[in-house]
Motif scaffolding. Structure first.
Motif, PDB file in Angstrom:
ATOM      1  N   ALA A   2      25.723  27.018  54.947  1.00  0.00           N
ATOM      2  CA  ALA A   2      25.284  28.145  54.127  1.00  0.00           C
ATOM      3  C   ALA A   2      26.425  29.144  53.971  1.00  0.00           C
ATOM      4  O   ALA A   2      27.309  29.243  54.825  1.00  0.00           O
ATOM      5  CB  ALA A   2      24.090  28.820  54.774  1.00  0.00           C
ATOM      6  N   ALA A   3      26.389  29.869  52.882  1.00  0.00           N
ATOM      7  CA  ALA A   3      27.425  30.861  52.611  1.00  0.00           C
ATOM      8  C   ALA A   3      26.801  32.044  51.892  1.00  0.00           C
ATOM      9  O   ALA A   3      25.671  31.979  51.419  1.00  0.00           O
ATOM     10  CB  ALA A   3      28.534  30.254  51.769  1.00  0.00           C
ATOM     11  N   ARG A   4      27.558  33.115  51.828  1.00  0.00           N
ATOM     12  CA  ARG A   4      27.119  34.278  51.059  1.00  0.00           C
ATOM     13  C   ARG A   4      28.241  34.689  50.124  1.00  0.00           C
ATOM     14  O   ARG A   4      29.430  34.551  50.453  1.00  0.00           O
ATOM     15  CB  ARG A   4      26.687  35.422  51.959  1.00  0.00           C
ATOM     16  N   ILE A   5      27.859  35.168  48.973  1.00  0.00           N
ATOM     17  CA  ILE A   5      28.808  35.602  47.950  1.00  0.00           C
ATOM     18  C   ILE A   5      28.573  37.093  47.738  1.00  0.00           C
ATOM     19  O   ILE A   5      27.445  37.517  47.483  1.00  0.00           O
ATOM     20  CB  ILE A   5      28.609  34.828  46.644  1.00  0.00           C
ATOM     21  N   TYR A   6      29.623  37.869  47.839  1.00  0.00           N
ATOM     22  CA  TYR A   6      29.510  39.312  47.649  1.00  0.00           C
ATOM     23  C   TYR A   6      30.803  39.854  47.070  1.00  0.00           C
ATOM     24  O   TYR A   6      31.848  39.217  47.126  1.00  0.00           O
ATOM     25  CB  TYR A   6      29.178  40.008  48.972  1.00  0.00           C
ATOM     26  N   GLN A   7      30.702  41.054  46.508  1.00  0.00           N
ATOM     27  CA  GLN A   7      31.885  41.702  45.961  1.00  0.00           C
ATOM     28  C   GLN A   7      32.544  42.504  47.067  1.00  0.00           C
ATOM     29  O   GLN A   7      31.875  43.168  47.856  1.00  0.00           O
ATOM     30  CB  GLN A   7      31.505  42.622  44.803  1.00  0.00           C
ATOM     31  N   ARG A   8      33.861  42.419  47.134  1.00  0.00           N
ATOM     32  CA  ARG A   8      34.596  43.096  48.196  1.00  0.00           C
ATOM     33  C   ARG A   8      34.348  44.606  48.110  1.00  0.00           C
ATOM     34  O   ARG A   8      34.563  45.218  47.074  1.00  0.00           O
ATOM     35  CB  ARG A   8      36.086  42.814  48.062  1.00  0.00           C
ATOM     36  N   PRO A   9      33.902  45.227  49.194  1.00  0.00           N
ATOM     37  CA  PRO A   9      33.646  46.673  49.147  1.00  0.00           C
ATOM     38  C   PRO A   9      34.933  47.473  49.266  1.00  0.00           C
ATOM     39  O   PRO A   9      35.945  46.985  49.764  1.00  0.00           O
ATOM     40  CB  PRO A   9      32.753  46.908  50.360  1.00  0.00           C
ATOM     41  N   GLY A  16      41.652  54.236  46.133  1.00  0.00           N
ATOM     42  CA  GLY A  16      41.869  53.481  44.912  1.00  0.00           C
ATOM     43  C   GLY A  16      40.883  52.339  44.761  1.00  0.00           C
ATOM     44  O   GLY A  16      39.974  52.155  45.558  1.00  0.00           O
ATOM     45  N   LYS A  17      41.057  51.559  43.727  1.00  0.00           N
ATOM     46  CA  LYS A  17      40.147  50.456  43.448  1.00  0.00           C
ATOM     47  C   LYS A  17      40.839  49.102  43.560  1.00  0.00           C
ATOM     48  O   LYS A  17      40.414  48.135  42.961  1.00  0.00           O
ATOM     49  CB  LYS A  17      39.558  50.618  42.057  1.00  0.00           C
ATOM     50  N   ALA A  18      41.895  49.008  44.363  1.00  0.00           N
ATOM     51  CA  ALA A  18      42.636  47.758  44.531  1.00  0.00           C
ATOM     52  C   ALA A  18      41.759  46.707  45.193  1.00  0.00           C
ATOM     53  O   ALA A  18      41.091  46.968  46.188  1.00  0.00           O
ATOM     54  CB  ALA A  18      43.897  47.991  45.354  1.00  0.00           C
ATOM     55  N   ARG A  19      41.736  45.510  44.631  1.00  0.00           N
ATOM     56  CA  ARG A  19      41.031  44.338  45.152  1.00  0.00           C
ATOM     57  C   ARG A  19      39.511  44.515  45.247  1.00  0.00           C
ATOM     58  O   ARG A  19      38.846  43.746  45.907  1.00  0.00           O
ATOM     59  CB  ARG A  19      41.586  43.945  46.526  1.00  0.00           C
TER      60      ARG A  19
END
Length: 92
Positions: A2-9, A16-19
């Protein structure tokens, strides 16, 4: 597997908004961590828990999981609301 997919916080130390536009596929632990009897460090024999894959968008991460038969859950990013205030508001 199993895995989870999320947006890097955005980290707390970062303004800043890098990565922050990357999406991460991270495998969940398949076995519990246990302390090492000699040193006392915690660890497990699960090597998949160390793997993090980054993708440019959510659809690419989902396509990768489907291609390799990984049961992945997508965690949506909470909506950000900005509280606009002036520095002078601290002294009211």
């Amino acid at each position: 597997m199993a895995a989870r997919i999320y947006q890097r916080p955005q980290s707390a130390m970062q303004s800043g908004k890098a990565r922050t536009d990357e999406w991460i596929l991270e495998f969940e632990q398949s076995e519990a961590r246990k302390p090492d009897p000699l040193m006392g460090w915690t660890g497990s024999a699960d090597t998949q828990a160390q793997v993090q894959l980054s993708f440019p968008d959510k659809d690419a991460a989902k396509a990768y999981a489907e291609k390799y038969g990984i049961a992945a859950r997508v965690h949506s990013t909470p909506h950000k609301t900005l509280k606009i205030q002036a520095y002078a508001d601290n002294f009211r």
